[in-house]
Enzyme design. Structure first.
Site, PDB file in Angstrom:
ATOM      1  N   ARG A  31       0.788  -1.213   0.000  1.00 54.74           N
ATOM      2  CA  ARG A  31       0.000   0.000   0.000  1.00 54.74           C
ATOM      3  C   ARG A  31       0.832   1.280   0.000  1.00 54.74           C
ATOM      4  O   ARG A  31       0.650   2.146  -0.848  1.00 54.74           O
ATOM      5  CB  ARG A  31      -0.932   0.014   1.224  1.00 54.74           C
ATOM      6  CG  ARG A  31      -1.914   1.155   1.211  1.00 54.74           C
ATOM      7  CD  ARG A  31      -2.821   1.125   2.435  1.00 54.74           C
ATOM      8  NE  ARG A  31      -3.540  -0.130   2.543  1.00 54.74           N
ATOM      9  CZ  ARG A  31      -4.304  -0.450   3.592  1.00 54.74           C
ATOM     10  NH1 ARG A  31      -4.428   0.398   4.592  1.00 54.74           N
ATOM     11  NH2 ARG A  31      -4.928  -1.605   3.633  1.00 54.74           N
ATOM     12  N   HIS A  77      -8.109  -3.812  -7.630  1.00 59.12           N
ATOM     13  CA  HIS A  77      -7.850  -3.034  -6.401  1.00 59.12           C
ATOM     14  C   HIS A  77      -9.120  -2.887  -5.567  1.00 59.12           C
ATOM     15  O   HIS A  77      -9.796  -1.852  -5.641  1.00 59.12           O
ATOM     16  CB  HIS A  77      -7.297  -1.658  -6.778  1.00 59.12           C
ATOM     17  CG  HIS A  77      -6.664  -0.920  -5.626  1.00 59.12           C
ATOM     18  ND1 HIS A  77      -5.412  -1.223  -5.131  1.00 59.12           N
ATOM     19  CD2 HIS A  77      -7.116   0.107  -4.875  1.00 59.12           C
ATOM     20  CE1 HIS A  77      -5.122  -0.418  -4.140  1.00 59.12           C
ATOM     21  NE2 HIS A  77      -6.146   0.418  -3.948  1.00 59.12           N
ATOM     22  N   TYR A 121     -18.371  12.870 -13.706  1.00 59.63           N
ATOM     23  CA  TYR A 121     -18.300  14.065 -14.541  1.00 59.63           C
ATOM     24  C   TYR A 121     -16.995  14.200 -15.322  1.00 59.63           C
ATOM     25  O   TYR A 121     -16.921  14.976 -16.262  1.00 59.63           O
ATOM     26  CB  TYR A 121     -18.490  15.327 -13.679  1.00 59.63           C
ATOM     27  CG  TYR A 121     -19.824  15.389 -12.988  1.00 59.63           C
ATOM     28  CD1 TYR A 121     -21.012  15.385 -13.706  1.00 59.63           C
ATOM     29  CD2 TYR A 121     -19.897  15.467 -11.598  1.00 59.63           C
ATOM     30  CE1 TYR A 121     -22.242  15.448 -13.061  1.00 59.63           C
ATOM     31  CE2 TYR A 121     -21.109  15.534 -10.945  1.00 59.63           C
ATOM     32  CZ  TYR A 121     -22.284  15.518 -11.677  1.00 59.63           C
ATOM     33  OH  TYR A 121     -23.494  15.581 -11.037  1.00 59.63           O
TER      34      TYR A 121
END
Length: 868
Positions: A31, A77, A121
């Site tokens: 990570r 993921h 968007y």
């Protein structure tokens, strides 16, 4: 019994230790820390790989970010959509990454800290540079591993041609460790990699630093000082100081500071808000307005400067108090073979070059295998074309394709692969042209096989391939450095912007300071009313005036015994009538404290011989005197230092610089003065209290008013001035030499008409006198106009106070200047004076007549004073 068998007894301490180690290693490896080879954490690697698998490349239309996030989230993921989306967003922000890897369309945030639009968007696709990191991924160049549900495979590392860890940096917080790696310039890093290859790994960090100069941040700015950069390159840890780029512009006789670049990771909107807050809190003076005029062409923050302010001082304050100057703490920790390691510059370049070498070798093996397979097929096709009639007959005679394959294998000793290729061959390949093409292709494949085998066998050739590919990337994507480097902070010398002119430093009773050119004060005759010298507030009045040159360092001493440092050019310039600036905006002076003395030194921190041969002589209002080596005050500190330890109800009144062989005269309020040699005062430490210099009267109102040091007994005279404007000059020899600690002799006849003694000065006929009273009236007169008379006389009126019930506030001597002399004569005189003082070993702006001594233990001095 069954339940008991299912319970396993364990040691809780061992279990917690084991579980926490597993957790921390998972965070470290999976990570928070980047891999040294491709410079990516797993989430960034998965985003780029997922976009590539989607066909979302730079030559295709944009895809919705939500589509990309869903692909990455569902396949590789499983840690939440926001983590994937914000990782992708950061790779698209040109102010976050030096070389963006995602080409975003829509609102991806701003340098003001604005959040990006929701993923539904925005749209994105891979940048061309990201494609270089994924190039050859389908040629067995890297290892793959199963994804989280074992249904797909994902790469463990990308076969990048770009040293991403160096060019884009990384940051992350793991368990027990963190990483913060700076971005660098692509061209410089690739030059460093090529130099490493050319030296066969023998080049050291210092040699690599000739190519990789320093970090190169996406927001530009300036690296201020090179020590932190050098530490980071050599050890993997360092602190890089960054300054925003700012210029002082002039428009309509109005100055403004224009900031065009800010340090990396600084929020522009918060920077502007912080500047405004500092102005509102009165912590930052001299700014009238701050505007953000940034647009799509670039950043532009305009700071308007007040007319009476010094732009350079304001800019220095901005650097000091805001994020316009900030630091980037480098901590190069990355995963090397799955383990975290701290890496210097050479370690990072070596890891990348080794990775590229392995990628090239694996790609070469893959391509060799494919080439050999093609050559094998071409051999069969050539055999078939040479025996085309027989081949056709065998195929026609066979009942099915497999029988035809078997018959061809038996007849021409072909492999099954070759026979199958012949059976599937198209009729057009029977033409003569196609047959010649087969032979040409076979020759090309044979050459390729030989070349690929040579790469695998010859390490030098393999490294040449790596080098050529790096050069190709540099030619494609290399650019100019954005972040400038100032290798040493001393190179930015503000003195270059100021002429070394003589100034008058004025300080009011309430702590307002300014500098005014000496030429603004015109000489007047003795007894004149004077010219208005300073506009002050109703309850304020001008208290101290001192001459100093622009390049001098001022050691500023306060009544409470503290020492501060200030360059004269840092003091705001004001006209003769200007109020000045609150000194709290220039120095961190404690509330209730006030300035008592200035010492001017030309080269305080660089002239070692001077500061070790000169002393500071302190005098307090209780008649205490102390002598300390100047060197003890040559290390400036932002918050000042204690210059002398004062007793209760005492205060510092005067500080003089001496050469160790001067005579001292101290005068008190009741009109007496004592003269003794400074050798009577031994050298003490910086924090010492001192010893008794003069015994005061027992009327509880008496106090010392001044101290002078004598340089030239023949040319100098003693000038004393009283509260009501009376003063006189007397010969030095009128004051007999005694031991320190005595009561002294009368220096002026004190009456109701004269008032108490205000000051004592040593003057010559070449001096002018500046007298300022409490109402702000200034008069300048020639000392030569004042007669030399007896020591015990009343004196003559120097300034006409009239019926204003005024009193003298301060008296200062300055050098005369004949305004009628032409500039050439003045320049010649200044040059000769500079040469003479230089030969004498004194700085040009230091009073050569002041003496001093060195350091001792403060406890001994306190004992001396108590014994007396």
């Amino acid at each position: 019994m069954v339940d008991q068998d299912r319970i396993i007894k364990i040691n809780i301490e061992e279990e917690m230790k084991s579980a926490y180690i597993d957790y921390s290693m998972s965070v470290i490896v999976s990570r928070a820390l980047p891999d040294v080879r491709d410079g990516f954490k797993p989430v960034h690697r998965r985003v780029l790989f997922g976009m590539n698998e989607l066909g979302n490349t730079s030559d295709k239309p944009y895809k919705k970010s939500a589509r990309i996030v869903g692909e990455v989230l569902g396949k590789y993921h499983p840690h939440g959509d926001s983590s994937v989306y914000y990782a992708m967003v950061r790779m698209a922000q040109r102010w976050s990454l030096r070389y963006p890897l995602v080409d975003g369309q829509g609102n991806f945030g701003s340098v003001d800290g604005d959040s990006p639009a929701a993923m539904r968007y925005t749209e994105a696709r891979l940048s061309k540079m990201a494609e270089e990191m994924l190039r050859d991924i389908d040629k067995d160049t890297v290892d793959f591993q199963l994804n989280f549900d074992d249904t797909l495979k994902e790469p463990t590392v990308l076969p990048t041609r770009i040293p991403n860890l160096l060019v884009n940096g990384a940051s992350g917080i793991a368990v027990g460790m963190a990483t913060n790696m700076a971005p660098h310039n692509m061209s410089e890093v690739l030059d460093g990699c090529i130099a490493y290859i050319d030296s066969r790994g023998e080049i050291d960090v210092e040699g690599l630093m000739e190519y990789v100069k320093a970090p190169d941040f996406p927001t530009g700015a300036t690296i201020y000082g090179y020590a932190g950069v050098k530490d980071a390159f050599e050890t993997g840890r360092g602190r890089v100081i960054l300054r925003g780029k700012a210029e002082i512009e002039f428009e309509n006789n109005h100055e403004k500071i224009v900031i065009t670049e800010i340090p990396y990771l600084v929020n522009k909107a918060e920077l502007i808000k912080h500047i405004a807050d500092l102005v509102n809190e009165k912590r930052l003076d001299g700014i009238s307005n701050v505007n953000d005029e940034s647009d799509r062409t670039g950043m532009r923050i305009v700071v308007d400067i007040k007319r009476d302010a010094n732009s350079s001082v304001v800019l220095n304050k901005l650097y000091k108090l805001t994020a316009l100057q900030s630091s980037f703490s480098v901590n190069n920790i990355a995963l090397v073979n799955g383990r975290p390691r701290q890496l210097n510059l050479k370690d990072q370049i070596k890891a990348f070059v080794d990775h590229r070498q392995e990628v090239v070798m694996r790609r070469t093996r893959f391509e060799l295998k494919k080439a050999e397979e093609r050559a094998h097929i071409l051999e069969g096709l050539i055999i078939a074309s040479d025996n085309i009639d027989e081949v056709i007959a065998i195929i026609r005679a066979s009942t099915n394709p497999q029988e035809a394959i078997d018959n061809l294998m038996n007849r021409f000793s072909l492999s099954e692969i070759q026979a199958r290729a012949i059976v599937e061959m198209r009729l057009r390949q029977l033409t003569g042209l196609e047959q010649s093409k087969l032979r040409a292709e076979y020759e090309e494949v044979e050459k390729l096989i030989a070349y690929l085998k040579e790469i695998l066998e010859n390490e030098d050739l393999c490294m040449q391939v790596v080098k050529d590919e790096l050069q190709e990337v540099k030619d494609k994507y290399g650019d100019e450095r954005r972040t400038e480097i100032i290798y040493a902070s001393e190179e930015l010398n503000p003195e270059d912007f100021y002429a070394d002119d003589e100034m008058i430093i004025t300080i009011s009773h309430m702590g307002y300071i300014k500098r005014t050119p000496l030429s603004e004060f015109r000489a007047q005759g003795r007894g004149g009313v004077g010219a208005k010298g300073s506009e002050t507030r109703d309850e304020d009045f001008v208290e101290y005036i001192y001459p100093a040159s622009m390049h001098a360092t001022l050691l500023i001493f306060t009544a409470r015994g503290k020492c501060y440092w200030l360059k004269v050019y840092e003091i705001p310039e004001g006209t003769k009538n200007a109020k000045g600036r609150a000194i709290q905006n220039l120095l961190n002076i404690e509330a209730g404290d006030r300035i008592q003395a200035f010492i001017r030194v030309k080269k305080l921190t660089t002239d070692i011989d001077f500061i070790n041969s000169h002393y500071l002589l302190f005098c307090t209002k209780k008649g205490v005197i102390k002598k300390t080596l100047l060197e003890a005050y040559s290390r400036p500190r932002q918050n000042g230092v204690n210059a002398i330890t004062l007793r209760e109800d005492d205060g510092l009144i005067q500080v003089k610089m001496t050469n160790g062989d001067n005579e001292v005269i101290i005068a008190n309020r009741n009109g007496r003065a004592i003269r003794f040699h400074e050798s009577k005062v031994r050298t003490m430490g910086r924090t010492a209290s001192g010893v008794r210099g003069m015994t005061l009267d027992d009327d509880k109102t008496d106090e010392a008013v001044g101290m002078i040091t004598i340089k030239d007994k023949e040319a100098e005279t003693i000038l004393v001035v009283s509260e009501q404007g009376y003063g006189k000059r007397s010969h030095i020899e009128d004051y007999r030499i005694t031991n320190r600690g005595g009561k002294g002799v009368k220096t002026i006849q004190i009456t109701d008409k004269t008032g108490k003694l205000v000051t004592i000065k040593n003057v010559t006929d070449e001096n002018d006198l500046m007298i300022i009273n409490k109402s702000g009236i200034t008069i300048r007169m020639k000392v030569a106009d004042i007669n030399v008379i007896g020591r015990a006389t009343q004196g003559v009126r120097l300034i006409n106070l009239g019926k204003r019930h005024d009193e003298i506030a301060s008296v200062c001597k300055v050098l005369t200047e004949n305004d009628e002399k032409i500039a050439e004569e003045k320049a010649e005189r200044d040059a000769l004076q500079e040469m003479a003082i230089h030969e004498s070993g004194l700085p040009t702006d230091v009073d050569p007549t002041d003496p001093t001594s060195a350091n001792t233990d403060s406890q001994e001095e306190n004992e001396d004073l108590n014994q007396e």
